[in-house]
Design a protein around this motif. Structure first.
Motif, PDB file in Angstrom:
ATOM      1  N   LEU A 169       0.953   4.703   5.907  1.00 27.87           N
ATOM      2  CA  LEU A 169      -0.259   4.653   6.718  1.00 27.87           C
ATOM      3  C   LEU A 169      -0.621   3.234   7.146  1.00 27.87           C
ATOM      4  O   LEU A 169      -0.875   2.975   8.332  1.00 27.87           O
ATOM      5  CB  LEU A 169      -1.437   5.272   5.949  1.00 27.87           C
ATOM      6  N   MET A 170      -0.683   2.287   6.222  1.00 27.72           N
ATOM      7  CA  MET A 170      -1.157   0.951   6.556  1.00 27.72           C
ATOM      8  C   MET A 170      -0.230   0.211   7.520  1.00 27.72           C
ATOM      9  O   MET A 170      -0.703  -0.393   8.489  1.00 27.72           O
ATOM     10  CB  MET A 170      -1.387   0.139   5.282  1.00 27.72           C
ATOM     11  N   PRO A 171       1.100   0.220   7.314  1.00 25.89           N
ATOM     12  CA  PRO A 171       1.933  -0.437   8.329  1.00 25.89           C
ATOM     13  C   PRO A 171       1.852   0.255   9.686  1.00 25.89           C
ATOM     14  O   PRO A 171       1.902  -0.413  10.724  1.00 25.89           O
ATOM     15  CB  PRO A 171       3.347  -0.360   7.743  1.00 25.89           C
ATOM     16  N   PHE A 172       1.697   1.581   9.689  1.00 18.94           N
ATOM     17  CA  PHE A 172       1.528   2.294  10.962  1.00 18.94           C
ATOM     18  C   PHE A 172       0.255   1.827  11.655  1.00 18.94           C
ATOM     19  O   PHE A 172       0.253   1.545  12.863  1.00 18.94           O
ATOM     20  CB  PHE A 172       1.466   3.804  10.710  1.00 18.94           C
ATOM     21  N   PHE A 209       0.799  -1.229   0.000  1.00 18.25           N
ATOM     22  CA  PHE A 209       0.000   0.000   0.000  1.00 18.25           C
ATOM     23  C   PHE A 209       0.828   1.275   0.000  1.00 18.25           C
ATOM     24  O   PHE A 209       0.264   2.375   0.119  1.00 18.25           O
ATOM     25  CB  PHE A 209      -0.951  -0.012   1.201  1.00 18.25           C
ATOM     26  N   GLN A 210       2.144   1.157  -0.164  1.00 23.35           N
ATOM     27  CA  GLN A 210       2.995   2.342  -0.159  1.00 23.35           C
ATOM     28  C   GLN A 210       2.754   3.250  -1.358  1.00 23.35           C
ATOM     29  O   GLN A 210       3.017   4.456  -1.301  1.00 23.35           O
ATOM     30  CB  GLN A 210       4.462   1.907  -0.141  1.00 23.35           C
ATOM     31  N   GLY A 228      -6.064   5.848  15.373  1.00 21.97           N
ATOM     32  CA  GLY A 228      -4.791   5.534  14.739  1.00 21.97           C
ATOM     33  C   GLY A 228      -4.506   6.412  13.542  1.00 21.97           C
ATOM     34  O   GLY A 228      -3.364   6.831  13.320  1.00 21.97           O
ATOM     35  N   VAL A 229      -5.532   6.702  12.754  1.00 18.83           N
ATOM     36  CA  VAL A 229      -5.363   7.605  11.607  1.00 18.83           C
ATOM     37  C   VAL A 229      -4.957   8.990  12.092  1.00 18.83           C
ATOM     38  O   VAL A 229      -4.054   9.631  11.520  1.00 18.83           O
ATOM     39  CB  VAL A 229      -6.656   7.666  10.781  1.00 18.83           C
ATOM     40  N   ALA A 230      -5.617   9.461  13.161  1.00 16.98           N
ATOM     41  CA  ALA A 230      -5.265  10.770  13.721  1.00 16.98           C
ATOM     42  C   ALA A 230      -3.826  10.779  14.232  1.00 16.98           C
ATOM     43  O   ALA A 230      -3.070  11.742  14.007  1.00 16.98           O
ATOM     44  CB  ALA A 230      -6.239  11.133  14.844  1.00 16.98           C
ATOM     45  N   ALA A 231      -3.433   9.700  14.918  1.00 15.41           N
ATOM     46  CA  ALA A 231      -2.059   9.605  15.416  1.00 15.41           C
ATOM     47  C   ALA A 231      -1.059   9.575  14.265  1.00 15.41           C
ATOM     48  O   ALA A 231       0.023  10.182  14.349  1.00 15.41           O
ATOM     49  CB  ALA A 231      -1.905   8.352  16.276  1.00 15.41           C
ATOM     50  N   PHE A 232      -1.423   8.898  13.178  1.00 15.04           N
ATOM     51  CA  PHE A 232      -0.541   8.852  12.010  1.00 15.04           C
ATOM     52  C   PHE A 232      -0.349  10.245  11.412  1.00 15.04           C
ATOM     53  O   PHE A 232       0.774  10.613  11.020  1.00 15.04           O
ATOM     54  CB  PHE A 232      -1.110   7.914  10.946  1.00 15.04           C
ATOM     55  N   ILE A 263       6.703  13.234   6.329  1.00 16.24           N
ATOM     56  CA  ILE A 263       6.515  12.223   5.295  1.00 16.24           C
ATOM     57  C   ILE A 263       5.089  12.332   4.769  1.00 16.24           C
ATOM     58  O   ILE A 263       4.279  13.118   5.276  1.00 16.24           O
ATOM     59  CB  ILE A 263       6.780  10.808   5.852  1.00 16.24           C
ATOM     60  N   TRP A 264       4.734  11.512   3.770  1.00 18.87           N
ATOM     61  CA  TRP A 264       3.395  11.569   3.182  1.00 18.87           C
ATOM     62  C   TRP A 264       2.345  11.436   4.277  1.00 18.87           C
ATOM     63  O   TRP A 264       2.480  10.605   5.171  1.00 18.87           O
ATOM     64  CB  TRP A 264       3.214  10.417   2.177  1.00 18.87           C
ATOM     65  N   PRO A 265       1.295  12.306   4.256  1.00 19.45           N
ATOM     66  CA  PRO A 265       0.892  13.273   3.232  1.00 19.45           C
ATOM     67  C   PRO A 265       1.492  14.661   3.399  1.00 19.45           C
ATOM     68  O   PRO A 265       1.054  15.602   2.719  1.00 19.45           O
ATOM     69  CB  PRO A 265      -0.631  13.320   3.429  1.00 19.45           C
ATOM     70  N   PHE A 266       2.472  14.826   4.280  1.00 21.77           N
ATOM     71  CA  PHE A 266       3.105  16.132   4.502  1.00 21.77           C
ATOM     72  C   PHE A 266       4.516  16.173   3.934  1.00 21.77           C
ATOM     73  O   PHE A 266       5.297  17.069   4.252  1.00 21.77           O
ATOM     74  CB  PHE A 266       3.141  16.445   6.003  1.00 21.77           C
ATOM     75  N   GLY A 267       4.820  15.209   3.108  1.00 29.28           N
ATOM     76  CA  GLY A 267       6.118  15.147   2.466  1.00 29.28           C
ATOM     77  C   GLY A 267       6.043  14.226   1.264  1.00 29.28           C
ATOM     78  O   GLY A 267       4.966  13.713   0.918  1.00 29.28           O
TER      79      GLY A 267
END
Length: 458
Positions: free
Chosen positions: A71-74, A64-65, A422-426, A435-439
């Motif tokens: 995101l998914m491994p996190f 999913f990279q 978890g999404v919020a923490a990511f 990093i993605w989505p901020f990089g």
């Protein structure tokens, strides 16, 4: 197999009988084995083609990279921080249940304190360099086999076919809603008991010939444990009246193995086997937290989770933050299980596990076949994509019926809330790490470009 068969069958046989309402509960073990087998083939292809340390987070990272970065491994590690210690907390609940056989006057508060003391003791024992894990696992496996062997021998020397196979009328009536509700509950209990068939996938980097070893490990362990579970379930049903397992005040409902030994060989033999089961429960929690604490450590070291989890003890070199976190969650999970019931705890942990790990990995097989068609695949899933489709259906049943199986506790809603958190923490973490989505999105196809053996069609 030692990871799969801890205290699970000793505490879930009454739950399975209650789910189905009779000795037809053997259907639940068969259904759980089928789901484990088809899902195991998903693990087998992913593990053979991506033999890295970390299991799921490696597979989800690779698949999913391209669209969602890390995101998914996190999210996998985030959910594993909950469902792994919850699995261990069921072992602590079982420990206290069986201790109640030896300590019949134990109060609820005393049971709570004993369970919390077990968690603290396990954490303290792991707060050091651990060199004898393989030896400990072997000993645990031997103790478990001794306990299972004693229960089987006692059951089949006092076996009544009428009790074991005297199924109620309409026990397997596929036209009745009641059967399917019981089937969904039994499937959840069954797959919980088979969890651990994927253990070798987390050790992929350390396996010789993973394309051959890992698929065999998955399939052989499931078939072997299925045989043990079926023999155990049928034997117990032939030795005890299954109605006793529905009475919450009966020994058969809380300590079914002890009840079998007491009814057949007497109290002394029951006490001995109960002690063996307590040792099995304690050792399974110890080894489970040992392995579980390494999941966030491996991910953090690989740059897909919070950096603090990559810290090691200065002298003993074990992951301190991961061990403390999982120990704390195990303690909380134990208290939840004690003040609700074991069935509720099982539904809570399976729903959290299903969303990110089970469903996502089924999809990951297809994504990788499309994104990395030249990825060396020493093992290919039989009858692709049928096993993945069947696994997805099975997991959908487990997830979709969770609220009905644990009425009033809303495991589906809690699982969605945990994933949303978890999404919020990511997003916070990814902003800090830029990093993605901020990089920029990073694409790492390390297994595709590695020097690997040519694929062999299975």
């Amino acid at each position: 197999m030692s990871q799969m068969c801890g205290i699970g069958p000793f505490v879930t046989i009454p739950l399975m009988v209650a789910a189905f309402g009779g000795p037809q509960a053997v259907v639940g073990w068969l259904a759980g084995a089928l789901l484990a087998l088809v899902d195991g083939l998903v693990w087998a292809e992913l593990g053979a083609s991506l033999p890295g340390s970390g299991g799921s987070y490696v597979y989800l990272r690779e698949a999913f990279q391209y669209r969602t970065g890390r995101l998914m491994p996190f999210l996998f590690v985030w959910t594993a921080m909950l469902f792994i210690p919850l699995i261990m907390s069921t072992g602590v609940v079982g420990f206290v249940q069986y201790l109640g056989y030896l300590w019949p006057g134990m109060t609820g508060s005393q049971g709570d304190l004993v369970g919390l003391a077990v968690v603290v003791l396990v954490t303290a024992l792991l707060w050091r360099r651990v060199d004898g894990v393989a030896r400990l696992t072997t000993v645990m496996w031997g103790v478990m086999l001794a306990a299972v062997g004693a229960v089987l021998l006692a059951s089949y020397t006092h076996f009544s076919p009428g009790r074991a196979f005297g199924w109620p009328a309409h026990a397997v009536d596929l036209t009745r809603t009641h059967f399917w509700l019981g089937f969904a509950a039994g499937l959840t209990i069954g797959i919980y008991d088979y969890l651990g068939y994927n253990t070798t996938a987390y050790l992929g980097a350390e396996l010789k010939r993973p394309g051959r070893t890992l698929p065999r490990s998955v399939i052989h362990s499931i078939v072997g444990i299925m045989a043990i579970y079926l023999l155990l379930q049928v034997g117990v049903l032939g030795a005890l009246d299954w109605h006793l397992m529905l009475d919450p005040h009966s020994i058969a409902a809380t300590s079914v193995a002890s009840a079998v030994l007491q009814a057949t060989w007497g109290k002394g033999a029951a006490d001995v086997v109960t002690v063996l089961i307590l040792v099995t429960a304690f050792a399974s929690v110890l080894t489970g937290l040992l392995g579980g604490s390494r999941v966030p450590y491996d991910a953090a070291r690989d740059g897909v989770f919070f950096r603090s989890y990559a810290r090691l003890h200065r002298t003993h070199e074990f992951p301190t933050v991961g061990l403390l976190t999982m120990g704390a969650v195990t303690a909380v999970g134990f208290l939840i299980g004690r003040h609700t019931d074991l069935n509720t705890l099982i539904n809570l942990l399976t729903t959290v596990m299903v969303i990110v790990q089970a469903f996502a990995q089924v999809l990951a097989v297809t994504v990788l076949r499309r994104r990395q068609p030249d990825l060396p695949r020493p093992y290919r899933m039989w009858c692709y994509p049928l096993p993945g489709v069947l696994a997805a259906i099975g997991w959908l049943v487990v997830y979709g019926y969770a609220d009905r199986n644990a009425p009033g506790y809303h495991p589906i809603e809690w699982s969605l809330a945990w994933v949303a958190a978890g999404v919020a923490a990511f997003l916070v973490w990814s902003r800090f790490e830029r990093i993605w989505p901020f990089g920029p999105r990073e694409i790492r196809e390390e297994f595709r470009t590695a020097d690997r053996p040519q694929p062999v069609e299975a």
